[in-house]
Design an enzyme around this catalytic site. Structure first.
Site, PDB file in Angstrom:
ATOM      1  N   CYS A 153       0.859  -1.150   0.092  1.00  0.00           N
ATOM      2  CA  CYS A 153      -0.002  -0.022  -0.083  1.00  0.00           C
ATOM      3  C   CYS A 153       0.757   1.218   0.102  1.00  0.00           C
ATOM      4  CB  CYS A 153      -0.999   0.151   1.261  1.00  0.00           C
ATOM      5  SG  CYS A 153      -2.021  -1.429   1.234  1.00  0.00           S
TER       6      CYS A 153
HETATM    7  C1  BEZ Z   1       0.838  -4.757   2.187  1.00  0.00           C
HETATM    8  O1  BEZ Z   1       0.439  -3.661   1.340  1.00  0.00           O
HETATM    9  O2  BEZ Z   1       2.003  -5.047   1.865  1.00  0.00           O
HETATM   10  C2  BEZ Z   1       0.190  -5.453   3.052  1.00  0.00           C
HETATM   11  C3  BEZ Z   1      -1.348  -5.349   3.302  1.00  0.00           C
HETATM   12  C4  BEZ Z   1      -1.944  -6.235   4.294  1.00  0.00           C
HETATM   13  C5  BEZ Z   1      -1.466  -6.786   4.916  1.00  0.00           C
HETATM   14  C6  BEZ Z   1      -0.013  -7.135   4.927  1.00  0.00           C
HETATM   15  C7  BEZ Z   1       0.637  -6.343   3.816  1.00  0.00           C
END
Ligand code: BEZ
Length: 173
Positions: A54
């Site tokens: 994200c």
């Molecule tokens: C990520 O965006 O990398 C992520 C999203 C949710 C849980 C773990 C990682």
């Protein structure tokens, strides 16, 4: 599929220079109507502020393409997460986001009504949003890009179709 976006009230924090002190921010309610009425809005939702994908790709990708979205007739681009307003503000500040507006859905009212609320108890996150993006025209959802395999406690959080490029290609088509 839902036709119209859910009608909820988001609890946001806004800067107010009339306030004194180190933290000149106050609470401000923001309703779905204020966001979506008579506007063409891109909204993308993701599982959590400060999480790796994200932060590295999803949110910065939309911010980098903001001018292109505007040129394609989009009024605003919003990033929604089931996080509180303080967290969303600090995340945006940390990434030096210039254009995308942060939408804290801490109570998950919008996400639940969208049918996008999933459990992420496997990571200690509680309930969060599945990753998706949508184009909303005067409250009507006219395109929805939801990552495949929506499920509770997903181990890998797919990110294939809710990116900025897919939305731009849709707007150009
Ligand atoms: C990520 O965006 O990398 C992520 C999203 C949710 C849980 C773990 C990682």
């Amino acid at each position: 599929m839902l036709t119209n976006v859910p009608q909820v009230t988001f609890k946001t924090r806004v800067r107010d220079n009339s306030l004194s002190g180190d933290n000149p921010f106050r609470w401000q309610d923001l309703t779905s109507s204020e966001i979506f009425d008579n506007k063409k809005i891109v909204l993308f939702a993701l599982p959590g502020a400060f999480t790796p994908t994200c932060s590295s790709t999803h949110l910065p990708g939309y911010d980098a393409h903001y001018d292109e979205f505007k040129a394609l007739g989009v009024d605003e681009v919003y990033c929604l997460s089931v996080n509180d307003a303080f967290t969303m503000f600090q995340w945006s500040k940390n990434l030096a986001i210039k254009h995308v507006k942060m939408l804290p859905d801490g109570n998950a009212h919008f996400t639940r009504l969208m049918g996008m609320l999933v459990k992420k108890e496997n990571l200690g996150f509680g309930d969060r949003s599945w990753r998706y993006s949508m184009l909303v025209e005067n409250n009507k959802i006219t395109a929805l890009f939801s990552e495949t395999g929506k499920m509770d406690n997903c181990s890998d959080d797919p990110f294939n179709c809710s990116d900025a490029d897919t939305m731009i290609n849709h707007l150009k088509a």
